[in-house]
Design an enzyme around this catalytic site. Structure first.
Site, PDB file in Angstrom:
ATOM      1  N   ARG A  83       0.874  -1.191   0.000  1.00 38.23           N
ATOM      2  CA  ARG A  83       0.000   0.000   0.000  1.00 38.23           C
ATOM      3  C   ARG A  83       0.900   1.227   0.000  1.00 38.23           C
ATOM      4  NH1 ARG A  83       2.434   1.648   4.199  1.00 38.23           N
ATOM      5  NH2 ARG A  83       0.853   3.222   4.534  1.00 38.23           N
ATOM      6  N   GLY A  84       0.291   2.394  -0.158  1.00 41.91           N
ATOM      7  CA  GLY A  84       1.079   3.619  -0.299  1.00 41.91           C
ATOM      8  C   GLY A  84       1.221   3.886  -1.789  1.00 41.91           C
ATOM      9  N   ALA A  85       0.920   5.131  -2.209  1.00 42.55           N
ATOM     10  CA  ALA A  85       0.860   5.438  -3.638  1.00 42.55           C
ATOM     11  C   ALA A  85       2.134   5.041  -4.385  1.00 42.55           C
ATOM     12  CB  ALA A  85       0.541   6.920  -3.831  1.00 42.55           C
ATOM     13  N   ARG A  91      -7.047  -1.590  -7.899  1.00 48.11           N
ATOM     14  CA  ARG A  91      -7.435  -0.446  -7.060  1.00 48.11           C
ATOM     15  C   ARG A  91      -7.708   0.717  -8.000  1.00 48.11           C
ATOM     16  NH1 ARG A  91      -4.192   0.461  -1.706  1.00 48.11           N
ATOM     17  NH2 ARG A  91      -5.999   1.816  -1.444  1.00 48.11           N
ATOM     18  N   GLN A 140      -2.429   3.030  11.178  1.00 45.80           N
ATOM     19  CA  GLN A 140      -1.178   2.878  10.425  1.00 45.80           C
ATOM     20  C   GLN A 140       0.037   3.352  11.221  1.00 45.80           C
ATOM     21  OE1 GLN A 140      -3.935   4.373   9.249  1.00 45.80           O
ATOM     22  NE2 GLN A 140      -4.289   3.911   7.106  1.00 45.80           N
ATOM     23  N   ASP A 171      -1.579  13.248   0.684  1.00 44.27           N
ATOM     24  CA  ASP A 171      -2.079  12.515  -0.471  1.00 44.27           C
ATOM     25  C   ASP A 171      -2.228  13.416  -1.685  1.00 44.27           C
ATOM     26  OD1 ASP A 171      -3.205  11.036   2.063  1.00 44.27           O
ATOM     27  OD2 ASP A 171      -3.079   9.593   0.421  1.00 44.27           O
ATOM     28  N   ASN A 207      -4.627  15.114   3.711  1.00 45.66           N
ATOM     29  CA  ASN A 207      -3.857  14.007   4.282  1.00 45.66           C
ATOM     30  C   ASN A 207      -4.784  13.221   5.205  1.00 45.66           C
ATOM     31  OD1 ASN A 207      -1.394  12.545   4.584  1.00 45.66           O
ATOM     32  ND2 ASN A 207      -1.086  13.476   6.582  1.00 45.66           N
ATOM     33  N   LYS A 208      -4.257  12.165   5.756  1.00 43.23           N
ATOM     34  CA  LYS A 208      -5.034  11.276   6.623  1.00 43.23           C
ATOM     35  C   LYS A 208      -5.846  12.059   7.651  1.00 43.23           C
ATOM     36  CE  LYS A 208      -4.592   7.726   6.275  1.00 43.23           C
ATOM     37  NZ  LYS A 208      -5.270   7.009   5.222  1.00 43.23           N
TER      38      LYS A 208
END
Lengths: 369, 369
Positions: free
Chosen positions: B53-55, B90, B203, B244, B254-255
């Protein structure tokens, strides 16, 4: 308030001379379990093991504990033993000490034969006084909710955010932060509550969401992280929390995370009210900067308990083995971020002047000291 | 970075022409498990099931997935099939589409017999480019950490707070928000990191605390609620997060929860830096107010997974049965709360002018459009 459609308090006597009943809050939200306390030892266990929690309820439980102690042994020795046993359950709880001093002191001046009856009367009084205080907080606070509703043309429910559990479960009934919500709801003002889960102990998820839901107040659970976003998108009309300690200038110490919500409220012009009974104001502290903050165990951060698929409540580890964790239990929100303090005497500005207006007898005492 | 004392990337080829290995991030922090991907289907599964995961890492994984697809069938039909399979894993991941277009496009212009070798070379290039970008972010950001240390007379470790996982696990190596921390640590600047657990998906607790700990960077896990208190008591020198999406004026999505930390940083004059690769800047958006915020499933809020006493990973319910929950996944922090943006080209003010200085070719394009 209501559970499964029936009104409850958090502590009550089953009948004159009878046992005392409580709700076992350690089992919430997974099981609603009423526990009957038949002895001093059972009352002490209920306080120590946190079957009951919240400052007002701890005080009321201690008073009823003395009644149970007197029922077993109303001699002077029995009275001393009961006071000592109860005081040792949670040594730092201010309301515990206050209730024991009030009831225990009166019992020392009472003939042994009368002590059971006097203890029961005083415990009931303490409960009723707490209900009256909370109900008054509720009535004053409900006016803010109602006026928000009116200003919006009665077009939609008032959106209220709260943090932790300052609900009826922490008091005898009504709660502090929740009292305005329950009073408004009873009066037909439509409300919806955003409930912060309140890590690490999750009192929002396990207690606030449960009690609001049981009473029929619409509510939605959110992670503590979500509040700023909801405020920035106009989804919150009011933020209302309780407080553990309010200093003479209106600073409020409350459950960790309250300060972050207060910042977001200020940044988005959402009014932030703090509900409190007058007796929790600490007139000896000029401001909150030096309030010592309790550091609790790391395992509250690294382990979480919940209902497993088996139906049993189990704890799971969420952090790497050996990971260190810090766990400050409270934070201090400066008065500048607080729109108003809702007390049993009315609503005031969070400032020395505001508090002096509502509690002139205390602030005079302070000025003279 | 290091795991159990040995340097790793998050994705690598075992040998020329061989399989591809990844770390199964769904098992962290409870188990360090390297998984070998031997086929297109296995690569697609790894992306879909979030083993990676993670762009940036998703992009790299898609590129290696195309290589594995070509190894199985390098015909035009095989190529089309591989692109389609990976794109579907995805569908909203921007880096996934970018990597597939870059590698897939080149492969279409390549003879079938050459496609395996070209795909492997391009996948390795994408990985190396990502490492270079992250390493550059790290070098620029480490200067901020070093200067904080110097200003404090080198008297104590620099206290850094971070939110979510913008760590090496989300990229190929170094990470974004963590890159300055790792570079400073390698250079002998003492650091200590406060790791937000980052509910609801945790996370921070499961990935950031694990990766920092494995690499030997001192860190302490905290609940998301604790950050404001720590800043108000002077326990935090710098706040660094990833993002993001950054809009043209320097607003950062962001998160969820980042905005609350940014508010606390501003209120306590703690510098807040956001680390990002230039390609994540969205030049088409003037500001963050209208960024659509993904609403994820309620069960991420009401259930938490962790290691049970049995050693198995289990999920437990923390809310009352039937409790409704809201779960916005991101929030937007306005540029006014951001001290600086740390990019691979250097550090700039979070503003249109700041970004234009570092990316003149993009901002010119924008002005002309």
């Amino acid at each position: 308030m209501k559970v499964q459609g029936r009104p409850y308090r958090t502590i009550w006597q089953e009948s004159e001379g009878g046992d005392v009943s409580i709700i076992d809050q350690t089992k919430l939200p997974h099981e609603f379990s009423v526990v009957r306390l038949g002895s001093l030892a059972e009352a002490a266990h209920a306080i120590r093991a946190m079957l009951v929690r919240g400052a007002p309820l701890i005080g009321a439980s201690a008073a009823w504990g003395l009644y149970l102690g007197m029922r077993e042994d109303s001699s002077d020795a029995g009275l001393a033993e009961a006071c000592e046993t109860l005081l040792a359950t949670r040594p730092t709880a201010v309301n515990l000490r206050w209730a024991i001093e009030r009831v225990g002191g009166a019992l020392r001046d009472t003939a042994a034969a009368e002590r059971v009856a006097v203890a029961a009367r005083m415990a009931a009084e303490i409960c009723d006084e707490d209900v009256d205080i909370c109900r008054s907080i509720g009535e004053h606070g409900a006016e803010v909710i109602r006026s928000t509703w009116e200003k919006g043309g009665r077009a939609k429910p008032v959106q209220i955010m709260t943090h932790c559990n300052a609900g009826w479960l922490a008091t005898v009934d009504w709660g502090t932060a929740t009292a305005p919500i329950y009073v408004a709801h009873e009066a037909g003002v439509p409300v919806h509550v955003w409930v912060d889960e309140t890590r690490p102990r999750n009192q929002g998820a396990s207690l606030t969401a449960w009690e609001l839901g049981e009473h029929g107040v619409p509510c939605t659970l959110i992670c503590d992280n979500a509040g700023g976003h909801l405020m920035s998108r106009g989804e919150v009309d009011l933020l209302i929390t309780g407080t553990d300690r309010t200093t003479a200038n209106g600073d409020v110490a409350n459950k960790i995370g309250t300060y972050l919500k207060a910042l977001a409220a200020a940044d988005n012009r959402v009014p932030f009210y703090v509900a409190l009974p007058g007796p929790t104001i600490d007139w000896t502290l000029d401001d909150g900067a030096r309030i010592p903050i309790e550091e609790r165990g790391a395992e509250e951060v690294t382990r979480i308990a919940g209902r497993a698929e088996s139906g049993r409540v189990e704890a799971v580890d969420i952090a790497p083995p050996g990971c260190s964790a810090a766990n400050p239990a409270f934070d201090v929100t400066p008065a500048r971020l607080v729109t108003g303090l809702i007390t049993e005497r009315g609503i005031c500005e969070a400032s020395q002047g505001g508090l002096a207006g509502l509690y002139p007898e205390r602030s005079r005492g302070k000025a003279a000291s």
